[in-house]
Write a protein that holds these residues in place. Structure first.
Motif, mmCIF file in Angstrom:
data_model
loop_
_atom_site.group_PDB
_atom_site.id
_atom_site.type_symbol
_atom_site.label_atom_id
_atom_site.label_comp_id
_atom_site.label_asym_id
_atom_site.label_seq_id
_atom_site.Cartn_x
_atom_site.Cartn_y
_atom_site.Cartn_z
ATOM 1 N N PRO A 92 0.838 -1.204 0.000
ATOM 2 C CA PRO A 92 0.000 0.000 0.000
ATOM 3 C C PRO A 92 0.869 1.249 0.000
ATOM 4 O O PRO A 92 2.003 1.246 0.495
ATOM 5 C CB PRO A 92 -0.790 -0.127 1.300
ATOM 6 N N ALA A 93 0.347 2.325 -0.552
ATOM 7 C CA ALA A 93 1.079 3.587 -0.583
ATOM 8 C C ALA A 93 0.106 4.717 -0.866
ATOM 9 O O ALA A 93 -0.807 4.572 -1.682
ATOM 10 C CB ALA A 93 2.184 3.566 -1.640
ATOM 11 N N THR A 94 0.312 5.843 -0.187
ATOM 12 C CA THR A 94 -0.495 7.019 -0.467
ATOM 13 C C THR A 94 -0.057 7.622 -1.794
ATOM 14 O O THR A 94 0.967 7.231 -2.381
ATOM 15 C CB THR A 94 -0.319 8.069 0.643
ATOM 16 N N LEU A 95 -0.824 8.600 -2.264
ATOM 17 C CA LEU A 95 -0.485 9.256 -3.518
ATOM 18 C C LEU A 95 0.866 9.956 -3.415
ATOM 19 O O LEU A 95 1.696 9.877 -4.337
ATOM 20 C CB LEU A 95 -1.574 10.260 -3.891
ATOM 21 N N THR A 96 1.123 10.627 -2.292
ATOM 22 C CA THR A 96 2.404 11.307 -2.137
ATOM 23 C C THR A 96 3.558 10.303 -2.083
ATOM 24 O O THR A 96 4.654 10.576 -2.588
ATOM 25 C CB THR A 96 2.414 12.175 -0.866
ATOM 26 N N GLN A 97 3.332 9.136 -1.501
ATOM 27 C CA GLN A 97 4.385 8.113 -1.472
ATOM 28 C C GLN A 97 4.645 7.544 -2.864
ATOM 29 O O GLN A 97 5.786 7.195 -3.188
ATOM 30 C CB GLN A 97 3.996 7.011 -0.489
ATOM 31 N N GLN A 98 3.619 7.463 -3.679
ATOM 32 C CA GLN A 98 3.830 7.052 -5.065
ATOM 33 C C GLN A 98 4.723 8.054 -5.788
ATOM 34 O O GLN A 98 5.593 7.679 -6.576
ATOM 35 C CB GLN A 98 2.487 6.930 -5.784
ATOM 36 N N VAL A 99 4.501 9.336 -5.518
ATOM 37 C CA VAL A 99 5.346 10.371 -6.116
ATOM 38 C C VAL A 99 6.775 10.246 -5.606
ATOM 39 O O VAL A 99 7.740 10.354 -6.378
ATOM 40 C CB VAL A 99 4.776 11.770 -5.818
ATOM 41 N N VAL A 100 6.939 10.001 -4.307
ATOM 42 C CA VAL A 100 8.270 9.827 -3.723
ATOM 43 C C VAL A 100 9.003 8.679 -4.410
ATOM 44 O O VAL A 100 10.178 8.804 -4.795
ATOM 45 C CB VAL A 100 8.169 9.566 -2.209
ATOM 46 N N TRP A 101 8.332 7.542 -4.570
ATOM 47 C CA TRP A 101 8.957 6.394 -5.228
ATOM 48 C C TRP A 101 9.374 6.758 -6.648
ATOM 49 O O TRP A 101 10.506 6.452 -7.074
ATOM 50 C CB TRP A 101 7.997 5.202 -5.252
ATOM 51 N N ALA A 102 8.510 7.419 -7.388
ATOM 52 C CA ALA A 102 8.814 7.781 -8.766
ATOM 53 C C ALA A 102 10.013 8.721 -8.834
ATOM 54 O O ALA A 102 10.906 8.572 -9.683
ATOM 55 C CB ALA A 102 7.591 8.437 -9.418
ATOM 56 N N GLU A 103 10.055 9.690 -7.927
ATOM 57 C CA GLU A 103 11.168 10.645 -7.930
ATOM 58 C C GLU A 103 12.487 9.964 -7.586
ATOM 59 O O GLU A 103 13.502 10.178 -8.266
ATOM 60 C CB GLU A 103 10.885 11.761 -6.917
ATOM 61 N N GLU A 104 12.493 9.150 -6.545
ATOM 62 C CA GLU A 104 13.735 8.508 -6.121
ATOM 63 C C GLU A 104 14.216 7.490 -7.138
ATOM 64 O O GLU A 104 15.424 7.325 -7.351
ATOM 65 C CB GLU A 104 13.555 7.857 -4.752
ATOM 66 N N TYR A 105 13.292 6.816 -7.783
ATOM 67 C CA TYR A 105 13.666 5.840 -8.821
ATOM 68 C C TYR A 105 14.396 6.547 -9.958
ATOM 69 O O TYR A 105 15.430 6.078 -10.439
ATOM 70 C CB TYR A 105 12.412 5.143 -9.349
ATOM 71 N N ALA A 106 13.844 7.684 -10.390
ATOM 72 C CA ALA A 106 14.467 8.417 -11.487
ATOM 73 C C ALA A 106 15.801 9.006 -11.069
ATOM 74 O O ALA A 106 16.781 8.969 -11.829
ATOM 75 C CB ALA A 106 13.517 9.506 -11.979
ATOM 76 N N ARG A 107 15.870 9.553 -9.857
ATOM 77 C CA ARG A 107 17.115 10.179 -9.405
ATOM 78 C C ARG A 107 18.232 9.157 -9.210
ATOM 79 O O ARG A 107 19.408 9.484 -9.310
ATOM 80 C CB ARG A 107 16.855 10.939 -8.101
ATOM 81 N N ALA A 108 17.861 7.917 -8.884
ATOM 82 C CA ALA A 108 18.857 6.859 -8.720
ATOM 83 C C ALA A 108 19.375 6.353 -10.060
ATOM 84 O O ALA A 108 20.278 5.530 -10.093
ATOM 85 C CB ALA A 108 18.269 5.701 -7.921
ATOM 86 N N ARG A 109 18.793 6.852 -11.160
ATOM 87 C CA ARG A 109 19.137 6.408 -12.514
ATOM 88 C C ARG A 109 18.990 4.892 -12.620
ATOM 89 O O ARG A 109 19.878 4.189 -13.121
ATOM 90 C CB ARG A 109 20.547 6.867 -12.906
ATOM 91 N N ALA A 110 17.876 4.395 -12.145
ATOM 92 C CA ALA A 110 17.567 2.976 -12.286
ATOM 93 C C ALA A 110 17.181 2.699 -13.740
ATOM 94 O O ALA A 110 16.820 3.617 -14.485
ATOM 95 C CB ALA A 110 16.424 2.595 -11.348
#
Length: 399
Positions: free
Chosen positions: A75-93
Protein backbone atom coordinates in the motif's frame (compact mmCIF):
# COMPACT_ATOMS: atom_id res chain seq x y z
CA UNK A 1 -5.95 19.94 -4.98
CA UNK A 2 -3.68 20.83 -2.03
CA UNK A 3 -0.73 18.55 -2.77
CA UNK A 4 2.02 18.44 -0.14
CA UNK A 5 4.47 16.01 1.46
CA UNK A 6 4.22 15.02 5.13
CA UNK A 7 6.69 13.66 7.67
CA UNK A 8 5.68 10.07 6.88
CA UNK A 9 6.69 10.70 3.28
CA UNK A 10 10.19 11.58 4.44
CA UNK A 11 10.47 8.24 6.25
CA UNK A 12 9.18 6.48 3.17
CA UNK A 13 11.75 8.30 1.03
CA UNK A 14 14.48 6.97 3.27
CA UNK A 15 13.14 3.42 2.88
CA UNK A 16 13.08 3.79 -0.89
CA UNK A 17 16.64 5.13 -1.03
CA UNK A 18 17.89 2.33 1.21
CA UNK A 19 16.27 -0.38 -0.92
CA UNK A 20 17.57 1.09 -4.16
CA UNK A 21 21.10 1.45 -2.79
CA UNK A 22 21.15 -2.23 -1.78
CA UNK A 23 19.53 -3.67 -4.90
CA UNK A 24 20.55 -1.32 -7.70
CA UNK A 25 24.00 -2.89 -8.07
CA UNK A 26 26.00 -4.92 -10.58
CA UNK A 27 24.45 -5.19 -14.05
CA UNK A 28 21.39 -3.21 -12.92
CA UNK A 29 23.52 -0.21 -11.96
CA UNK A 30 25.61 -0.52 -15.11
CA UNK A 31 22.55 0.22 -17.23
CA UNK A 32 22.39 3.66 -15.55
CA UNK A 33 19.02 4.94 -16.76
CA UNK A 34 19.10 3.11 -20.10
CA UNK A 35 15.93 1.88 -21.71
CA UNK A 36 13.89 5.06 -21.81
CA UNK A 37 11.94 6.42 -24.81
CA UNK A 38 14.01 5.92 -27.94
CA UNK A 39 16.31 3.34 -26.32
CA UNK A 40 13.94 0.58 -25.21
CA UNK A 41 16.23 -1.94 -26.92
CA UNK A 42 19.10 -1.32 -24.50
CA UNK A 43 19.79 -4.09 -22.00
CA UNK A 44 16.35 -5.64 -22.29
CA UNK A 45 17.16 -9.06 -20.70
CA UNK A 46 18.77 -7.40 -17.67
CA UNK A 47 15.94 -4.90 -17.36
CA UNK A 48 13.41 -7.75 -17.35
CA UNK A 49 15.37 -9.38 -14.50
CA UNK A 50 15.23 -6.00 -12.74
CA UNK A 51 11.46 -5.95 -13.19
CA UNK A 52 11.20 -9.21 -11.27
CA UNK A 53 13.54 -7.79 -8.60
CA UNK A 54 11.16 -4.86 -8.19
CA UNK A 55 8.24 -7.27 -7.98
CA UNK A 56 9.92 -9.33 -5.26
CA UNK A 57 10.41 -6.12 -3.27
CA UNK A 58 6.76 -5.15 -3.62
CA UNK A 59 7.56 -1.98 -5.58
CA UNK A 60 5.28 -2.63 -8.57
CA UNK A 61 1.75 -1.29 -8.33
CA UNK A 62 2.15 0.99 -5.33
CA UNK A 63 -1.22 2.19 -4.14
CA UNK A 64 -3.38 -0.11 -6.25
CA UNK A 65 -6.90 -0.15 -4.83
CA UNK A 66 -6.68 -2.79 -2.06
CA UNK A 67 -10.44 -2.87 -1.60
CA UNK A 68 -10.44 -5.54 -4.29
CA UNK A 69 -7.80 -7.68 -2.55
CA UNK A 70 -4.03 -8.04 -2.35
CA UNK A 71 -2.10 -8.50 -5.58
CA UNK A 72 1.42 -8.82 -4.19
CA UNK A 73 2.21 -5.11 -4.00
CA UNK A 74 2.42 -2.77 -1.01
CA UNK A 75 0.00 0.00 0.00
CA UNK A 76 1.08 3.59 -0.58
CA UNK A 77 -0.49 7.02 -0.47
CA UNK A 78 -0.48 9.26 -3.52
CA UNK A 79 2.40 11.31 -2.14
CA UNK A 80 4.38 8.11 -1.47
CA UNK A 81 3.83 7.05 -5.07
CA UNK A 82 5.35 10.37 -6.12
CA UNK A 83 8.27 9.83 -3.72
CA UNK A 84 8.96 6.39 -5.23
CA UNK A 85 8.81 7.78 -8.77
CA UNK A 86 11.17 10.65 -7.93
CA UNK A 87 13.74 8.51 -6.12
CA UNK A 88 13.67 5.84 -8.82
CA UNK A 89 14.47 8.42 -11.49
CA UNK A 90 17.11 10.18 -9.40
CA UNK A 91 18.86 6.86 -8.72
CA UNK A 92 19.14 6.41 -12.51
CA UNK A 93 17.57 2.98 -12.29
CA UNK A 94 16.94 1.12 -15.57
CA UNK A 95 13.98 2.08 -17.74
CA UNK A 96 10.97 -0.05 -16.82
CA UNK A 97 9.88 -2.83 -19.16
CA UNK A 98 6.62 -3.24 -17.21
CA UNK A 99 5.41 0.34 -17.55
CA UNK A 100 2.50 -0.48 -19.86
CA UNK A 101 1.17 -3.25 -17.63
CA UNK A 102 1.62 -1.43 -14.32
CA UNK A 103 0.66 2.13 -15.24
CA UNK A 104 -1.84 1.63 -18.06
CA UNK A 105 -3.55 -1.75 -17.91
CA UNK A 106 -3.61 -2.32 -14.14
CA UNK A 107 -5.47 0.91 -13.20
CA UNK A 108 -7.86 0.19 -16.06
CA UNK A 109 -8.64 -3.29 -14.76
CA UNK A 110 -9.13 -1.91 -11.25
CA UNK A 111 -11.58 0.69 -12.56
CA UNK A 112 -13.42 -1.26 -15.27
CA UNK A 113 -12.51 -4.94 -15.02
CA UNK A 114 -14.22 -7.69 -13.05
CA UNK A 115 -12.71 -9.53 -10.10
CA UNK A 116 -11.76 -12.57 -12.18
CA UNK A 117 -9.77 -10.36 -14.55
CA UNK A 118 -8.05 -8.58 -11.69
CA UNK A 119 -7.14 -11.82 -9.96
CA UNK A 120 -5.78 -13.29 -13.18
CA UNK A 121 -3.64 -10.40 -14.41
CA UNK A 122 -2.70 -8.04 -11.56
CA UNK A 123 -0.58 -10.46 -9.47
CA UNK A 124 1.50 -11.40 -12.53
CA UNK A 125 2.11 -7.72 -13.28
CA UNK A 126 2.99 -7.05 -9.63
CA UNK A 127 5.54 -9.88 -9.71
CA UNK A 128 7.11 -8.55 -12.92
CA UNK A 129 6.35 -11.82 -14.68
CA UNK A 130 4.07 -10.78 -17.57
CA UNK A 131 4.70 -7.94 -19.99
CA UNK A 132 2.08 -6.00 -21.94
CA UNK A 133 1.84 -3.94 -25.11
CA UNK A 134 -0.88 -1.59 -26.34
CA UNK A 135 -2.95 -2.22 -29.48
CA UNK A 136 -4.50 1.19 -30.18
CA UNK A 137 -3.16 3.07 -33.23
CA UNK A 138 -3.75 1.83 -36.77
CA UNK A 139 -2.23 2.90 -40.12
CA UNK A 140 -5.44 4.55 -41.34
CA UNK A 141 -6.56 5.91 -37.97
CA UNK A 142 -3.44 7.18 -36.18
CA UNK A 143 -4.48 9.12 -33.09
CA UNK A 144 -8.15 8.94 -34.14
CA UNK A 145 -9.04 5.93 -32.01
CA UNK A 146 -12.69 6.11 -33.00
CA UNK A 147 -11.63 5.23 -36.53
CA UNK A 148 -10.09 1.82 -35.75
CA UNK A 149 -10.94 -1.01 -38.15
CA UNK A 150 -9.47 -4.03 -36.39
CA UNK A 151 -12.40 -6.41 -36.00
CA UNK A 152 -13.23 -8.94 -33.30
CA UNK A 153 -15.84 -11.49 -34.34
CA UNK A 154 -17.64 -13.81 -31.90
CA UNK A 155 -16.65 -17.45 -32.29
CA UNK A 156 -18.44 -19.49 -29.63
CA UNK A 157 -17.01 -18.48 -26.27
CA UNK A 158 -14.17 -16.47 -27.80
CA UNK A 159 -13.41 -13.71 -30.30
CA UNK A 160 -11.38 -13.89 -33.51
CA UNK A 161 -9.33 -10.70 -33.92
CA UNK A 162 -8.19 -9.57 -37.38
CA UNK A 163 -6.55 -6.30 -38.37
CA UNK A 164 -3.39 -4.26 -38.03
CA UNK A 165 -1.97 -2.12 -35.25
CA UNK A 166 1.04 0.18 -35.52
CA UNK A 167 3.57 2.00 -33.30
CA UNK A 168 3.29 -0.84 -30.78
CA UNK A 169 6.12 -0.65 -28.24
CA UNK A 170 7.53 -3.95 -26.89
CA UNK A 171 5.27 -6.04 -29.15
CA UNK A 172 8.10 -8.48 -29.80
CA UNK A 173 8.67 -9.08 -26.08
CA UNK A 174 5.17 -8.74 -24.63
CA UNK A 175 3.14 -11.69 -23.37
CA UNK A 176 -0.20 -9.89 -23.80
CA UNK A 177 -1.70 -7.01 -25.75
CA UNK A 178 -4.80 -5.00 -24.86
CA UNK A 179 -6.56 -4.34 -28.15
CA UNK A 180 -9.25 -1.83 -29.06
CA UNK A 181 -11.32 -3.58 -31.73
CA UNK A 182 -14.69 -3.25 -33.42
CA UNK A 183 -17.11 -5.94 -32.22
CA UNK A 184 -20.20 -4.43 -33.86
CA UNK A 185 -19.56 -3.73 -37.57
CA UNK A 186 -22.93 -2.02 -37.87
CA UNK A 187 -21.86 0.85 -35.61
CA UNK A 188 -19.60 3.78 -36.51
CA UNK A 189 -16.95 5.80 -34.75
CA UNK A 190 -16.74 5.25 -30.98
CA UNK A 191 -19.80 2.99 -30.85
CA UNK A 192 -19.42 -0.77 -31.20
CA UNK A 193 -15.85 -0.94 -29.87
CA UNK A 194 -14.56 -3.37 -27.25
CA UNK A 195 -11.41 -3.61 -25.14
CA UNK A 196 -9.94 -7.13 -25.43
CA UNK A 197 -6.99 -8.82 -23.72
CA UNK A 198 -5.15 -10.88 -26.35
CA UNK A 199 -2.26 -13.32 -25.70
CA UNK A 200 0.67 -12.63 -28.04
CA UNK A 201 1.96 -16.22 -28.22
CA UNK A 202 -0.18 -17.27 -31.18
CA UNK A 203 2.16 -18.32 -34.03
CA UNK A 204 0.54 -17.96 -37.42
CA UNK A 205 -2.16 -15.71 -36.03
CA UNK A 206 -0.05 -12.78 -34.80
CA UNK A 207 2.93 -11.36 -36.69
CA UNK A 208 5.19 -8.61 -35.32
CA UNK A 209 7.29 -6.53 -37.73
CA UNK A 210 9.78 -4.01 -36.26
CA UNK A 211 9.69 -0.46 -37.67
CA UNK A 212 13.14 1.05 -38.19
CA UNK A 213 13.19 4.69 -37.12
CA UNK A 214 15.44 7.48 -38.33
CA UNK A 215 17.37 7.16 -35.05
CA UNK A 216 18.42 3.69 -36.29
CA UNK A 217 16.55 1.73 -33.61
CA UNK A 218 13.33 -0.30 -33.78
CA UNK A 219 11.37 0.08 -30.55
CA UNK A 220 8.06 0.36 -32.39
CA UNK A 221 6.37 -2.40 -34.34
CA UNK A 222 3.55 -3.23 -36.68
CA UNK A 223 1.34 -6.03 -35.39
CA UNK A 224 -0.86 -8.09 -37.72
CA UNK A 225 -3.74 -10.11 -36.26
CA UNK A 226 -5.09 -12.91 -38.45
CA UNK A 227 -7.84 -14.63 -36.51
CA UNK A 228 -6.02 -14.27 -33.18
CA UNK A 229 -8.05 -15.68 -30.29
CA UNK A 230 -9.23 -13.64 -27.30
CA UNK A 231 -11.29 -15.40 -24.65
CA UNK A 232 -14.81 -14.13 -24.07
CA UNK A 233 -14.16 -13.46 -20.38
CA UNK A 234 -11.22 -11.22 -21.32
CA UNK A 235 -13.34 -8.32 -22.59
CA UNK A 236 -12.88 -5.48 -20.12
CA UNK A 237 -16.04 -3.59 -19.19
CA UNK A 238 -18.23 -5.77 -21.40
CA UNK A 239 -18.81 -5.84 -25.14
CA UNK A 240 -19.36 -2.40 -26.64
CA UNK A 241 -17.75 -0.50 -23.74
CA UNK A 242 -14.37 -0.20 -25.44
CA UNK A 243 -14.46 3.55 -25.97
CA UNK A 244 -15.21 4.31 -22.32
CA UNK A 245 -12.48 1.93 -21.14
CA UNK A 246 -9.93 3.23 -23.68
CA UNK A 247 -10.52 6.85 -22.64
CA UNK A 248 -10.17 5.90 -18.99
CA UNK A 249 -6.84 4.25 -19.75
CA UNK A 250 -5.50 7.34 -21.51
CA UNK A 251 -6.31 9.42 -18.43
CA UNK A 252 -4.24 7.01 -16.27
CA UNK A 253 -1.36 7.33 -18.74
CA UNK A 254 -0.83 10.94 -17.69
CA UNK A 255 -0.69 10.28 -13.92
CA UNK A 256 2.24 9.88 -11.50
CA UNK A 257 4.41 8.60 -14.36
CA UNK A 258 4.53 12.13 -15.80
CA UNK A 259 6.59 13.18 -12.78
CA UNK A 260 9.12 10.43 -13.51
CA UNK A 261 9.23 11.63 -17.09
CA UNK A 262 9.93 15.18 -15.93
CA UNK A 263 12.90 14.07 -13.83
CA UNK A 264 14.30 12.44 -16.96
CA UNK A 265 13.65 15.68 -18.83
CA UNK A 266 15.59 17.59 -16.16
CA UNK A 267 18.59 15.29 -16.66
CA UNK A 268 18.46 15.84 -20.42
CA UNK A 269 18.19 19.61 -19.96
CA UNK A 270 21.22 19.53 -17.65
CA UNK A 271 23.16 17.68 -20.36
CA UNK A 272 22.19 20.29 -22.96
CA UNK A 273 23.18 23.11 -20.58
CA UNK A 274 26.51 21.39 -19.90
CA UNK A 275 27.12 21.12 -23.64
CA UNK A 276 26.31 24.82 -24.05
CA UNK A 277 28.76 25.78 -21.32
CA UNK A 278 31.52 23.52 -22.70
CA UNK A 279 31.14 24.91 -26.22
CA UNK A 280 30.74 28.53 -25.13
CA UNK A 281 27.25 28.68 -26.63
CA UNK A 282 25.91 30.33 -23.47
CA UNK A 283 27.59 33.53 -24.62
CA UNK A 284 24.90 33.75 -27.31
CA UNK A 285 22.10 35.74 -25.61
CA UNK A 286 19.38 34.09 -27.73
CA UNK A 287 20.51 30.56 -26.85
CA UNK A 288 20.92 31.55 -23.20
CA UNK A 289 17.35 32.86 -23.10
CA UNK A 290 16.08 29.67 -24.73
CA UNK A 291 17.84 27.52 -22.13
CA UNK A 292 16.34 29.58 -19.31
CA UNK A 293 12.90 29.32 -20.90
CA UNK A 294 13.23 25.52 -21.07
CA UNK A 295 14.12 25.43 -17.36
CA UNK A 296 11.18 27.68 -16.41
CA UNK A 297 8.69 25.70 -18.52
CA UNK A 298 9.86 22.42 -16.99
CA UNK A 299 9.15 23.77 -13.51
CA UNK A 300 5.72 24.95 -14.63
CA UNK A 301 5.00 21.44 -15.93
CA UNK A 302 5.94 19.94 -12.57
CA UNK A 303 3.73 22.36 -10.65
CA UNK A 304 0.86 21.70 -13.02
CA UNK A 305 1.29 17.93 -12.65
CA UNK A 306 1.28 18.17 -8.85
CA UNK A 307 -1.72 20.50 -8.92
CA UNK A 308 -3.82 18.15 -11.00
CA UNK A 309 -2.53 14.87 -9.53
CA UNK A 310 -5.38 12.97 -7.97
CA UNK A 311 -7.98 15.54 -9.03
CA UNK A 312 -11.19 14.18 -10.54
CA UNK A 313 -13.59 15.57 -13.06
CA UNK A 314 -11.02 17.64 -14.98
CA UNK A 315 -11.58 16.41 -18.52
CA UNK A 316 -8.88 18.66 -19.93
CA UNK A 317 -5.98 17.86 -17.57
CA UNK A 318 -4.58 14.87 -19.50
CA UNK A 319 -4.67 16.76 -22.81
CA UNK A 320 -3.05 19.86 -21.30
CA UNK A 321 -0.26 17.69 -19.84
CA UNK A 322 0.37 15.98 -23.17
CA UNK A 323 0.49 19.30 -25.05
CA UNK A 324 2.91 20.75 -22.50
CA UNK A 325 5.46 17.96 -22.40
CA UNK A 326 5.27 16.98 -26.07
CA UNK A 327 6.12 20.46 -27.31
CA UNK A 328 8.68 21.06 -24.55
CA UNK A 329 10.63 17.89 -25.29
CA UNK A 330 10.61 18.49 -29.02
CA UNK A 331 11.97 22.01 -28.51
CA UNK A 332 14.68 20.62 -26.22
CA UNK A 333 15.88 18.31 -28.99
CA UNK A 334 16.02 21.23 -31.41
CA UNK A 335 17.86 23.36 -28.84
CA UNK A 336 20.42 20.60 -28.31
CA UNK A 337 21.31 20.73 -32.00
CA UNK A 338 21.50 24.53 -32.03
CA UNK A 339 23.90 24.38 -29.09
CA UNK A 340 26.09 21.96 -31.04
CA UNK A 341 26.07 24.04 -34.19
CA UNK A 342 27.71 22.43 -37.23
CA UNK A 343 29.08 19.63 -35.02
CA UNK A 344 25.51 18.34 -34.61
CA UNK A 345 25.67 16.60 -37.98
CA UNK A 346 28.74 14.52 -37.12
CA UNK A 347 28.74 11.38 -35.01
CA UNK A 348 31.05 9.28 -32.84
CA UNK A 349 31.45 6.51 -35.43
CA UNK A 350 33.08 6.28 -38.86
CA UNK A 351 30.42 7.81 -41.07
CA UNK A 352 32.41 7.02 -44.22
CA UNK A 353 32.01 3.27 -43.66
CA UNK A 354 29.12 1.42 -45.25
CA UNK A 355 27.58 0.50 -41.91
CA UNK A 356 24.67 1.69 -39.74
CA UNK A 357 25.44 5.15 -38.42
CA UNK A 358 26.00 5.79 -34.74
CA UNK A 359 24.41 8.53 -32.68
CA UNK A 360 25.22 10.03 -29.32
CA UNK A 361 22.60 10.78 -26.65
CA UNK A 362 21.77 14.32 -27.80
CA UNK A 363 21.42 13.28 -31.44
CA UNK A 364 19.05 10.47 -30.41
CA UNK A 365 17.15 13.02 -28.32
CA UNK A 366 16.67 15.28 -31.33
CA UNK A 367 15.56 12.55 -33.72
CA UNK A 368 13.27 10.70 -31.32
CA UNK A 369 11.65 13.85 -29.96
CA UNK A 370 10.38 14.73 -33.43
CA UNK A 371 7.58 12.27 -32.70
CA UNK A 372 6.68 13.64 -29.26
CA UNK A 373 3.82 15.75 -30.61
CA UNK A 374 2.42 12.75 -32.51
CA UNK A 375 2.51 9.56 -30.45
CA UNK A 376 0.24 9.13 -27.46
CA UNK A 377 -2.32 11.37 -29.13
CA UNK A 378 -1.22 14.10 -31.54
CA UNK A 379 -1.37 17.78 -30.64
CA UNK A 380 -4.27 18.22 -33.03
CA UNK A 381 -6.30 15.53 -31.27
CA UNK A 382 -5.52 17.02 -27.85
CA UNK A 383 -6.66 20.47 -28.98
CA UNK A 384 -9.88 18.98 -30.34
CA UNK A 385 -10.54 17.35 -26.97
CA UNK A 386 -9.98 20.63 -25.14
CA UNK A 387 -12.11 22.58 -27.60
CA UNK A 388 -15.07 20.19 -27.44
CA UNK A 389 -15.02 18.83 -23.88
CA UNK A 390 -13.68 21.83 -21.95
CA UNK A 391 -14.56 24.92 -23.96
CA UNK A 392 -17.80 23.50 -25.34
CA UNK A 393 -17.06 24.49 -28.93
CA UNK A 394 -18.97 22.80 -31.78
CA UNK A 395 -17.65 19.42 -32.80
CA UNK A 396 -15.65 19.33 -35.99
CA UNK A 397 -16.83 17.32 -38.98
CA UNK A 398 -16.19 13.58 -38.63
CA UNK A 399 -15.76 11.21 -41.55
Amino acid sequence: MDFGFESADGEFRGEVRDWLSRHLVGPYAELGGAGGPGSEHEGFPVRWEWERELGAGGWIGLGWDRAHGSYGNRPATLTQQVVWAEEYARARAPGRVGHIGENLLAPTLIAYGDEAQRERFLPAIARGEELWCQGYSEPDAGSDLAGVRTAAVRDGGAYRVSGQKIWTSLAGEADWCFVLARTDPGERRHRGLSFLLVPMDQPGRIEVRPIRQMSGTSEFNEVFFDGAVARGEHVVGGEGAGWRVAMGLLAWERGVSTLVQQIGFAAELAEVVGEAVARGAVRDPVLRDQLIAQWAELNVMRWNALRTLGASGDAGAPSVAKLLWGGWHRRLGELAMRVRGAAAVSGPGDWSARAPYELDALQRLFLFSRADTLYGGSDEIQRNILAERVLGLPRGERR
